[in-house]
Scaffold this active site. Structure first.
Site, PDB file in Angstrom:
ATOM      1  N   GLU A 218       0.844  -1.195   0.000  1.00 52.21           N
ATOM      2  CA  GLU A 218       0.000   0.000   0.000  1.00 52.21           C
ATOM      3  C   GLU A 218       0.877   1.243   0.000  1.00 52.21           C
ATOM      4  O   GLU A 218       2.059   1.199   0.359  1.00 52.21           O
ATOM      5  CB  GLU A 218      -0.902   0.017   1.246  1.00 52.21           C
ATOM      6  CG  GLU A 218      -1.774  -1.218   1.416  1.00 52.21           C
ATOM      7  CD  GLU A 218      -2.923  -1.274   0.425  1.00 52.21           C
ATOM      8  OE1 GLU A 218      -3.130  -0.266  -0.287  1.00 52.21           O
ATOM      9  OE2 GLU A 218      -3.584  -2.318   0.342  1.00 52.21           O
ATOM     10  N   ASP A 243     -19.384  -8.308  -9.077  1.00 52.50           N
ATOM     11  CA  ASP A 243     -19.229  -7.605  -7.801  1.00 52.50           C
ATOM     12  C   ASP A 243     -18.525  -6.267  -8.008  1.00 52.50           C
ATOM     13  O   ASP A 243     -18.903  -5.243  -7.426  1.00 52.50           O
ATOM     14  CB  ASP A 243     -18.450  -8.485  -6.827  1.00 52.50           C
ATOM     15  CG  ASP A 243     -18.464  -7.935  -5.406  1.00 52.50           C
ATOM     16  OD1 ASP A 243     -19.507  -7.378  -4.987  1.00 52.50           O
ATOM     17  OD2 ASP A 243     -17.435  -8.063  -4.725  1.00 52.50           O
TER      18      ASP A 243
END
Length: 313
Positions: A218, A243
């Site tokens: 990240e 989704d």
């Protein structure tokens, strides 16, 4: 012996697997002359697989690593393995293989007894050529140069998602390619089963489906940090696309990503403005993949076989 053009090409670059078929044909017509070429090809594949295993055994990604960087690194390893096998005696694997199969190496002689012991080497050579072809296909299976397989398999799901979001198939496929390095890397369960998660969808508190916990990279305050996160797991790729499309269409955060048609730039920046990814280069990477020769060729291939919609529609 002069090998056919495709076979000769396959000895100099890793990007063309068609040379395997040419090598096998050469082995059938003149097996002994084809042996050096097959042995070197086998050595290059073995070397690349060894490099791949060493990469995977490393501690982890560096701060500057990215999916695009990893793809180029893999391509470099592939080409380096080919170059090593073609220079001099290479790593010696090809030389050893030629001796085992009854062929003479440079600076060596072949006795009558050696020839007698190698009565069945032609059959073994054909097997080696077949094994090399299979190993090479496995190694290259999901590299960017095999974008066509990735696109062909996922285009129907991408079309459905693109229509829901009002964007191009090319844009949706480009994001999936970025998140998974053309299907090569997806979050996996401890038993090795894939999550079929093609968009890096994390499993938040509202997610009640299957999950998988894996390390991730990240960006926090512009710096890359290693974290462990839970990602959603799906039974098949179609569920992942559905989704993903529902999330982007229904969440107000991503309103700026909708209805851009063929404007991949607007779509990509809309995702980033909504906070889809922490990577500061996320939008640029999607745009680069969408406009890449690999993507264009894959989409052109779909139009030629008529198995997917025209991405420009």
């Amino acid at each position: 012996m002069t090998l056919p053009g495709d076979a000769a090409k396959s000895l100099n670059t890793w990007t063309d697997l068609s040379g395997f078929q040419a090598l096998r044909q050469s082995a059938q017509s003149d097996a002994k002359s084809a042996l050096p070429a097959v042995a070197k090809q086998f050595e290059s594949i073995f070397t690349q697989m060894m490099l791949k295993s060493m990469r995977e055994a490393s501690p982890g990604d560096g701060l500057g690593d990215s999916d695009a960087g990893n793809a180029w690194r893999d391509m470099f390893d592939q080409q380096m393995s080919v170059n090593l096998s073609q220079q001099g005696n290479g790593l010696g694997i090809a030389q050893m293989l030629m001796r085992q199969l009854g062929g003479a190496t440079s600076g060596s002689s072949t006795s009558a007894s050696d020839a007698t012991q190698g009565n069945d080497w032609q059959q073994r050579l054909h097997s080696v050529a077949g094994a090399a072809k299979g190993a090479g296909t496995q190694v290259l299976k999901w590299l960017p140069q095999d974008a066509q397989a990735f696109v062909q398999q996922l285009a129907p799901y991408a079309q459905k998602a693109a229509e829901k979001l009002g964007v191009s198939v090319r844009a949706v496929l480009a994001q999936a390619a970025l998140e998974t390095q053309w299907g090569k890397h997806m979050p996996s369960h401890s038993n090795g089963d894939t999550s079929n998660n093609l968009f890096g969808m994390k499993a938040g508190g509202s997610w009640d489906g299957e999950k998988v916990s894996v390390p991730t990279l990240e960006f926090e305050g512009g710096a890359a940090v290693h974290r462990r996160a839970q990602f959603r797991s799906y039974s098949n790729p179609g569920q992942s696309f559905d989704d993903y499309a529902q999330l982007i269409a229904d969440n107000p955060r991503y309103a700026k990503a909708l209805n851009h048609g063929e404007d991949v730039v607007g779509f990509a920046h809309g995702l980033v403005s909504g906070g889809y990814a922490t990577d500061p280069s996320y939008a640029q990477k999607i745009i680069a993949i969408a406009n890449s020769p690999a993507m264009k060729a894959a989409l052109d291939g779909l139009k030629n076989i008529g198995s997917a919609p025209n991405p420009s529609e």
